[in-house]
Design an enzyme around this catalytic site. Structure first.
Site, PDB file in Angstrom:
ATOM      1  N   LYS A   5       0.645  -1.573   0.269  1.00  0.00           N
ATOM      2  CA  LYS A   5      -0.267   0.069   0.025  1.00  0.00           C
ATOM      3  C   LYS A   5       0.981   1.174   0.167  1.00  0.00           C
ATOM      4  O   LYS A   5       1.953   1.693   0.567  1.00  0.00           O
ATOM      5  CB  LYS A   5      -1.178  -0.059   1.177  1.00  0.00           C
ATOM      6  CG  LYS A   5      -2.168   1.295   1.508  1.00  0.00           C
ATOM      7  CD  LYS A   5      -3.137   0.408   2.142  1.00  0.00           C
ATOM      8  CE  LYS A   5      -4.440   1.641   2.133  1.00  0.00           C
ATOM      9  NZ  LYS A   5      -5.107   1.481   0.439  1.00  0.00           N
ATOM     10  N   GLY A  16       6.672   0.651   5.648  1.00  0.00           N
ATOM     11  CA  GLY A  16       7.761  -0.248   5.227  1.00  0.00           C
ATOM     12  C   GLY A  16       7.566   0.440   3.253  1.00  0.00           C
ATOM     13  O   GLY A  16       8.629   0.549   2.581  1.00  0.00           O
ATOM     14  N   CYS A  17       6.263   0.335   3.032  1.00  0.00           N
ATOM     15  CA  CYS A  17       6.298   0.822   2.034  1.00  0.00           C
ATOM     16  C   CYS A  17       6.800   2.152   0.869  1.00  0.00           C
ATOM     17  O   CYS A  17       7.158   1.982   0.076  1.00  0.00           O
ATOM     18  CB  CYS A  17       4.836   0.926   0.897  1.00  0.00           C
ATOM     19  SG  CYS A  17       3.958  -0.853   1.374  1.00  0.00           S
ATOM     20  N   THR A  18       7.016   2.440   1.638  1.00  0.00           N
ATOM     21  CA  THR A  18       7.412   3.936   1.958  1.00  0.00           C
ATOM     22  C   THR A  18       9.213   3.912   1.878  1.00  0.00           C
ATOM     23  O   THR A  18      10.039   4.724   1.021  1.00  0.00           O
ATOM     24  CB  THR A  18       7.873   4.648   3.101  1.00  0.00           C
ATOM     25  OG1 THR A  18       5.950   5.540   2.903  1.00  0.00           O
ATOM     26  CG2 THR A  18       7.850   6.984   2.828  1.00  0.00           C
ATOM     27  N   ALA A  32      10.049   2.721  -1.303  1.00  0.00           N
ATOM     28  CA  ALA A  32       9.980   3.166  -2.649  1.00  0.00           C
ATOM     29  C   ALA A  32      11.192   4.795  -2.535  1.00  0.00           C
ATOM     30  O   ALA A  32      11.782   4.107  -2.970  1.00  0.00           O
ATOM     31  CB  ALA A  32       8.256   3.723  -2.420  1.00  0.00           C
TER      32      ALA A  32
END
Length: 206
Positions: free
Chosen positions: A90, A95-97, A100
């Site tokens: 998401k 974690g995704c940030t 990325a």
């Protein structure tokens, strides 16, 4: 003054049996049931199949998906460049940030190695654009709302959070070479170190 008649055992039993009935569908009970019924944002119990990731050495399954700037990206049109295809749960979550931004900070190195980075999640194109703008991400994010491509690449499966199991996006990456062949699959990703790990592997490719 008249004496009170003693209460018989039968009368006592009858009185004790007339307890107030439990309230059904109380607001508190309904509220708790409602909370427990709220699905995880990444959950889709009637969603796609759970498939294995494509085998190393096989052709990467082709696809076309909408991208952040309201255009489409077709994998087969990227032949001649390596492709880092990473799947994440998401936009704009911790974690995704981290992951990325790790790819952002190494993006110039990937470009020098003739490699395109593509992120894929179920988020909408507009959410992708907001995520890109917020963190100045220099690569494309693709929207796979039905998780069909996510499933095709073995990135849909069972997850667990706080003891609760549900179906969702598994954080995985597939490295594809210039001919469209799967070079490596990363089934378990450590968000902080992953971009550097992939970059090392890209630099070893012909």
């Amino acid at each position: 003054m008249a004496k009170k008649k003693p209460i018989s055992a039968e009368a006592k039993a009858a009185a004790s049996s007339k307890k107030p009935a439990a309230k059904k569908n109380s607001p508190i009970k309904r509220s708790r049931e409602s909370l427990s019924a709220v699905p995880n944002p990444d959950e889709n119990t009637s969603g796609p199949e759970v498939l294995e990731a494509p085998a190393v050495g096989s052709m990467a399954p082709d696809f076309t998906l909408p991208a952040d700037n309201e255009t489409e990206v077709t994998l087969s049109k990227l032949r001649g460049k390596n492709v880092v295809l990473y799947f994440y749960p998401k936009d704009d979550t911790p974690g995704c940030t981290v992951e990325a931004c790790g790819f952002r900070d190494t993006h110039n190195d990937f470009e020098a190695a003739e490699t395109v980075i593509l992120g894929v999640s179920r988020d909408s194109v507009s959410k992708h654009q907001s995520f890109i703008d917020k963190f100045a991400l220099p690569f494309r994010l693709l929207s796979d709302k039905d998780a069909k491509v996510i499933s095709l690449y073995g990135s849909w499966g069972e997850k667990q959070m706080m003891g609760r199991k549900y179906m969702g996006i598994l954080r995985t990456t597939v490295l594809i070479d210039k001919k469209g062949v799967v070079h490596k699959v990363y089934p378990k990703v450590a968000t902080k170190s992953h971009p550097a790990e992939v970059l090392i592997d890209v630099r070893k490719m012909d």
